[in-house]
Motif scaffolding. Structure first.
Motif, PDB file in Angstrom:
ATOM      1  N   GLN A 176       0.820  -1.208   0.000  1.00 17.46           N
ATOM      2  CA  GLN A 176       0.000   0.000   0.000  1.00 17.46           C
ATOM      3  C   GLN A 176       0.850   1.253   0.000  1.00 17.46           C
ATOM      4  O   GLN A 176       0.543   2.230  -0.694  1.00 17.46           O
ATOM      5  N   ALA A 177       1.943   1.232   0.749  1.00 19.46           N
ATOM      6  CA  ALA A 177       2.833   2.396   0.804  1.00 19.46           C
ATOM      7  C   ALA A 177       3.449   2.675  -0.566  1.00 19.46           C
ATOM      8  O   ALA A 177       3.506   3.820  -1.024  1.00 19.46           O
ATOM      9  N   VAL A 178       3.890   1.609  -1.244  1.00 19.14           N
ATOM     10  CA  VAL A 178       4.493   1.778  -2.580  1.00 19.14           C
ATOM     11  C   VAL A 178       3.430   2.197  -3.587  1.00 19.14           C
ATOM     12  O   VAL A 178       3.665   3.085  -4.418  1.00 19.14           O
ATOM     13  N   LYS A 179       2.264   1.572  -3.506  1.00 17.37           N
ATOM     14  CA  LYS A 179       1.172   1.912  -4.415  1.00 17.37           C
ATOM     15  C   LYS A 179       0.786   3.375  -4.283  1.00 17.37           C
ATOM     16  O   LYS A 179       0.450   4.047  -5.275  1.00 17.37           O
ATOM     17  N   ASN A 180       0.852   3.910  -3.064  1.00 13.97           N
ATOM     18  CA  ASN A 180       0.514   5.315  -2.811  1.00 13.97           C
ATOM     19  C   ASN A 180       1.670   6.259  -3.115  1.00 13.97           C
ATOM     20  O   ASN A 180       1.533   7.476  -2.989  1.00 13.97           O
ATOM     21  N   GLY A 181       2.829   5.677  -3.470  1.00 13.56           N
ATOM     22  CA  GLY A 181       4.000   6.513  -3.733  1.00 13.56           C
ATOM     23  C   GLY A 181       4.587   7.121  -2.476  1.00 13.56           C
ATOM     24  O   GLY A 181       5.253   8.163  -2.523  1.00 13.56           O
ATOM     25  N   ASP A 182       4.353   6.481  -1.320  1.00  9.84           N
ATOM     26  CA  ASP A 182       4.811   7.003  -0.024  1.00  9.84           C
ATOM     27  C   ASP A 182       6.224   6.494   0.250  1.00  9.84           C
ATOM     28  O   ASP A 182       6.429   5.410   0.811  1.00  9.84           O
ATOM     29  N   LEU A 183       7.217   7.302  -0.131  1.00  2.00           N
ATOM     30  CA  LEU A 183       8.616   6.895   0.007  1.00  2.00           C
ATOM     31  C   LEU A 183       9.015   6.775   1.477  1.00  2.00           C
ATOM     32  O   LEU A 183       9.719   5.838   1.869  1.00  2.00           O
ATOM     33  N   GLN A 228       7.200   6.090   4.214  1.00  2.00           N
ATOM     34  CA  GLN A 228       6.667   4.886   4.849  1.00  2.00           C
ATOM     35  C   GLN A 228       7.343   3.632   4.312  1.00  2.00           C
ATOM     36  O   GLN A 228       7.601   2.674   5.061  1.00  2.00           O
ATOM     37  N   THR A 229       7.629   3.620   3.018  1.00  3.34           N
ATOM     38  CA  THR A 229       8.311   2.481   2.414  1.00  3.34           C
ATOM     39  C   THR A 229       9.689   2.289   3.032  1.00  3.34           C
ATOM     40  O   THR A 229      10.081   1.175   3.404  1.00  3.34           O
ATOM     41  N   GLN A 230      10.430   3.382   3.153  1.00  3.89           N
ATOM     42  CA  GLN A 230      11.768   3.306   3.738  1.00  3.89           C
ATOM     43  C   GLN A 230      11.712   2.859   5.193  1.00  3.89           C
ATOM     44  O   GLN A 230      12.575   2.104   5.657  1.00  3.89           O
ATOM     45  N   LYS A 231      10.681   3.302   5.909  1.00  3.31           N
ATOM     46  CA  LYS A 231      10.518   2.925   7.313  1.00  3.31           C
ATOM     47  C   LYS A 231      10.294   1.417   7.430  1.00  3.31           C
ATOM     48  O   LYS A 231      10.896   0.740   8.279  1.00  3.31           O
ATOM     49  N   LEU A 232       9.453   0.861   6.576  1.00  4.76           N
ATOM     50  CA  LEU A 232       9.183  -0.576   6.602  1.00  4.76           C
ATOM     51  C   LEU A 232      10.404  -1.384   6.184  1.00  4.76           C
ATOM     52  O   LEU A 232      10.702  -2.431   6.771  1.00  4.76           O
ATOM     53  N   SER A 255      13.497  -0.465   6.499  1.00  8.24           N
ATOM     54  CA  SER A 255      14.556  -0.347   7.514  1.00  8.24           C
ATOM     55  C   SER A 255      14.389  -1.431   8.580  1.00  8.24           C
ATOM     56  O   SER A 255      15.372  -1.956   9.114  1.00  8.24           O
ATOM     57  N   LYS A 256      13.137  -1.795   8.897  1.00  6.94           N
ATOM     58  CA  LYS A 256      12.888  -2.869   9.855  1.00  6.94           C
ATOM     59  C   LYS A 256      13.349  -4.208   9.282  1.00  6.94           C
ATOM     60  O   LYS A 256      13.849  -5.068  10.009  1.00  6.94           O
ATOM     61  N   LEU A 257      13.191  -4.365   7.959  1.00  9.57           N
ATOM     62  CA  LEU A 257      13.656  -5.580   7.303  1.00  9.57           C
ATOM     63  C   LEU A 257      15.169  -5.716   7.452  1.00  9.57           C
ATOM     64  O   LEU A 257      15.693  -6.774   7.794  1.00  9.57           O
ATOM     65  N   LYS A 258      15.884  -4.607   7.238  1.00  6.85           N
ATOM     66  CA  LYS A 258      17.342  -4.637   7.354  1.00  6.85           C
ATOM     67  C   LYS A 258      17.771  -4.907   8.789  1.00  6.85           C
ATOM     68  O   LYS A 258      18.738  -5.619   9.042  1.00  6.85           O
ATOM     69  N   ALA A 259      17.041  -4.327   9.748  1.00  7.46           N
ATOM     70  CA  ALA A 259      17.369  -4.537  11.157  1.00  7.46           C
ATOM     71  C   ALA A 259      17.185  -5.992  11.548  1.00  7.46           C
ATOM     72  O   ALA A 259      18.010  -6.573  12.251  1.00  7.46           O
ATOM     73  N   ASN A 260      16.120  -6.604  11.058  1.00 11.18           N
ATOM     74  CA  ASN A 260      15.857  -8.005  11.374  1.00 11.18           C
ATOM     75  C   ASN A 260      16.912  -8.923  10.765  1.00 11.18           C
ATOM     76  O   ASN A 260      17.252  -9.962  11.328  1.00 11.18           O
ATOM     77  N   ARG A 261      17.432  -8.543   9.600  1.00 15.15           N
ATOM     78  CA  ARG A 261      18.446  -9.362   8.949  1.00 15.15           C
ATOM     79  C   ARG A 261      19.732  -9.409   9.765  1.00 15.15           C
ATOM     80  O   ARG A 261      20.529 -10.328   9.635  1.00 15.15           O
ATOM     81  N   SER A 262      19.967  -8.368  10.569  1.00 13.18           N
ATOM     82  CA  SER A 262      21.203  -8.304  11.350  1.00 13.18           C
ATOM     83  C   SER A 262      21.132  -9.173  12.596  1.00 13.18           C
ATOM     84  O   SER A 262      22.132  -9.380  13.282  1.00 13.18           O
ATOM     85  N   LYS A 263      19.937  -9.690  12.928  1.00 14.79           N
ATOM     86  CA  LYS A 263      19.775 -10.528  14.118  1.00 14.79           C
ATOM     87  C   LYS A 263      19.866 -12.009  13.721  1.00 14.79           C
ATOM     88  O   LYS A 263      19.383 -12.409  12.665  1.00 14.79           O
ATOM     89  N   LEU A 264      20.494 -12.780  14.572  1.00 16.46           N
ATOM     90  CA  LEU A 264      20.552 -14.216  14.296  1.00 16.46           C
ATOM     91  C   LEU A 264      19.170 -14.844  14.425  1.00 16.46           C
ATOM     92  O   LEU A 264      18.770 -15.684  13.635  1.00 16.46           O
ATOM     93  N   LYS A 284       8.569 -11.442  13.021  1.00 17.59           N
ATOM     94  CA  LYS A 284       8.543 -12.097  11.702  1.00 17.59           C
ATOM     95  C   LYS A 284       9.153 -11.191  10.650  1.00 17.59           C
ATOM     96  O   LYS A 284       8.846 -10.015  10.583  1.00 17.59           O
ATOM     97  N   ARG A 285      10.038 -11.745   9.849  1.00 14.46           N
ATOM     98  CA  ARG A 285      10.726 -10.960   8.837  1.00 14.46           C
ATOM     99  C   ARG A 285       9.762 -10.520   7.736  1.00 14.46           C
ATOM    100  O   ARG A 285       8.917 -11.301   7.289  1.00 14.46           O
ATOM    101  N   LEU A 286       9.910  -9.294   7.299  1.00 13.53           N
ATOM    102  CA  LEU A 286       9.087  -8.758   6.210  1.00 13.53           C
ATOM    103  C   LEU A 286       9.503  -9.394   4.886  1.00 13.53           C
ATOM    104  O   LEU A 286      10.692  -9.459   4.563  1.00 13.53           O
ATOM    105  N   ASN A 287       8.543  -9.880   4.126  1.00  9.59           N
ATOM    106  CA  ASN A 287       8.808 -10.473   2.820  1.00  9.59           C
ATOM    107  C   ASN A 287       8.665  -9.385   1.747  1.00  9.59           C
ATOM    108  O   ASN A 287       7.553  -9.008   1.371  1.00  9.59           O
TER     109      ASN A 287
END
Length: 317
Positions: free
Chosen positions: A9-16, A18-22, A24-33, A38-41
C-alpha cells in the motif's frame, strides 16, 4: 500478512517515507541471528501477483525502485499475467525506471503470457527513449508475441512513427521487413505495411516503402491495398496506387481489392475508393440499353435492359 500489505500500500501510494521505514525494519531483522519478529517479505504478492516492485514500476518512482532493489526485491518477479516490473516500466514509458531495472539485472527479453517483451509495449505506446534504451541493452526486435507480431508491427499498427523509424534503423531491419520469423501460411500472418494501411497511417507507410518493404506482399487477406480498401482508407489507397501497387493481385478468396470494396455499403469513402480502383484497373460500369438473350446457348452471357455490367477498357478498343 499485515506488514507485507502495508508495504504494498505504501508503494502503491508513492509514499517513500513509509516504504523506507518498513524496509529499515527488514534490514534490522536481517542483522539478528534470531529475529524476535517475523521478517518482512519484500517479494510478497497480492491476489493479482503484484509485488511492491511491480507497483513501484507503475508509479514511475526511481526512489521507490532503488529502495526496493537495495532491499533485494526480485527484479524479474512475475504477476498473474506473466508481467515483470520491467514490462510495466516500459508500458508507462519511464526511462529512469527502465534503466534502474536493467542495471538491476532485469531480463530485457523476458516475455509475458501474451508473449510481449518490454520492447513490444514501449513500441505499441510510442515511447521512443525507452525503446532506444531497450535496444541498446540487446532487446531482440524480431521476437513475436502470441499474436505473431513484432515490436515494429505494433509501432506501425498504432502509428508510432518515431519508434518505427528507430526499429528500421537497427541492424535487424531487413528481418523485420521480410518477416523472417513468420509463416506466410499462418492465418494470423501480417506485415507492418498491412497494419499501417488498415489503420490509415500514411507517414508510416511512406517510411516503410522508403525502407524497401515489398508493396505487393500478400497475406491470406491480400495485399496492403486490400486492407486499405476494406477499411475505407481512401488516402492510403491513393498513396499505394501512386507507389505502384499491383491492383490485380487476388487474395486467397480470389478477390481483388476492387472486389472487396464492392461489398461495402454505400458511403463516400467506398464510392471514392471504387472510383480510384476502377481508374487504376481500367474498369468501367455501364448500363445495358437493350436485352441480349441467347436462348440457344445456356452458357452465354445474358443481359436484360437496365442491368449494370462491368467491362474493361481493353474490351472497348
Amino acid at each position: 500478512m499485515g506488514k507485507e500489505q502495508d508495504l504494498l500500500q505504501a508503494v502503491k501510494n508513492g509514499d517513500l517515507s513509509q516504504t523506507q521505514k518498513l524496509l529499515s525494519k527488514l534490514k534490522a531483522n536481517r542483522s539478528k541471528l534470531l529475529g524476535s519478529t517475523k521478517r518482512l517479505n519484500v517479494n510478497y504478492q497480492d491476489s493479482d501477483g503484484f509485488s511492491a516492485l511491480h507497483h513501484a514500476a507503475l508509479c514511475g518512482s526511481s526512489e521507490l525502485l532503488s529502495a526496493l532493489l537495495d532491499a533485494q526485491a526480485s527484479v524479474d518477479i512475475k504477476d498473474s499475467n506473466g508481467m515483470r516490473p520491467l514490462h510495466y516500466a516500459a508500458w508507462r514509458g519511464g526511462a529512469d525506471s527502465v534503466l534502474l531495472l536493467l542495471r538491476g539485472g532485469a531480463s530485457v527479453n523476458g516475455t509475458s503470457q501474451d508473449g510481449h517483451t518490454p520492447l513490444h509495449l514501449s513500441a505499441q505506446y510510442g515511447h521512443f527513449q525507452v525503446s532506444e534504451m531497450l535496444l541498446q541493452h540487446q532487446s531482440n526486435p524480431c521476437l513475436l508475441n502470441k499474436a505473431k507480431k513484432t515490436p515494429l508491427d505494433l509501432a506501425c499498427e498504432f502509428g508510432r512513427f518515431q519508434v518505427a523509424q528507430l526499429l528500421l534503423s537497427s541492424n535487424m531491419a531487413a528481418g523485420l521487413l521480410e518477416g523472417e520469423r513468420k509463416e506466410p501460411s499462418d492465418s494470423s500472418f501480417t506485415t507492418p505495411l498491412h497494419l499501417a494501411a488498415r489503420n490509415g497511417h500514411k507517414d508510416v507507410i511512406r517510411l516503410l516503402l522508403k525502407s524497401g518493404i515489398d508493396i505487393n506482399k500478400t497475406t491470406k487477406s491480400g495485399t496492403a491495398l486490400h486492407e486499405a480498401a476494406l477499411y475505407g482508407k481512401t488516402e492510403v489507397v491513393r498513396l499505394l496506387l501512386d507507389a505502384g501497387v499491383d491492383v490485380n493481385i487476388r487474395n486467397t478468396y480470389n478477390q481483388t481489392a476492387l472486389d472487396i470494396v464492392n461489398q461495402f455499403t454505400t458511403s463516400t469513402a467506398s464510392r471514392d475508393i471504387k472510383q480510384l480502383l476502377r481508374d487504376a484497373t481500367g474498369v468501367l460500369q455501364v448500363r445495358a440499353l437493350k436485352d441480349y438473350w441467347n436462348v440457344h446457348d445456356p452458357t452465354a452471357l445474358n443481359i436484360r435492359a437496365g442491368d449494370i455490367i462491368t467491362v474493361t477498357t481493353q474490351s472497348l478498343l
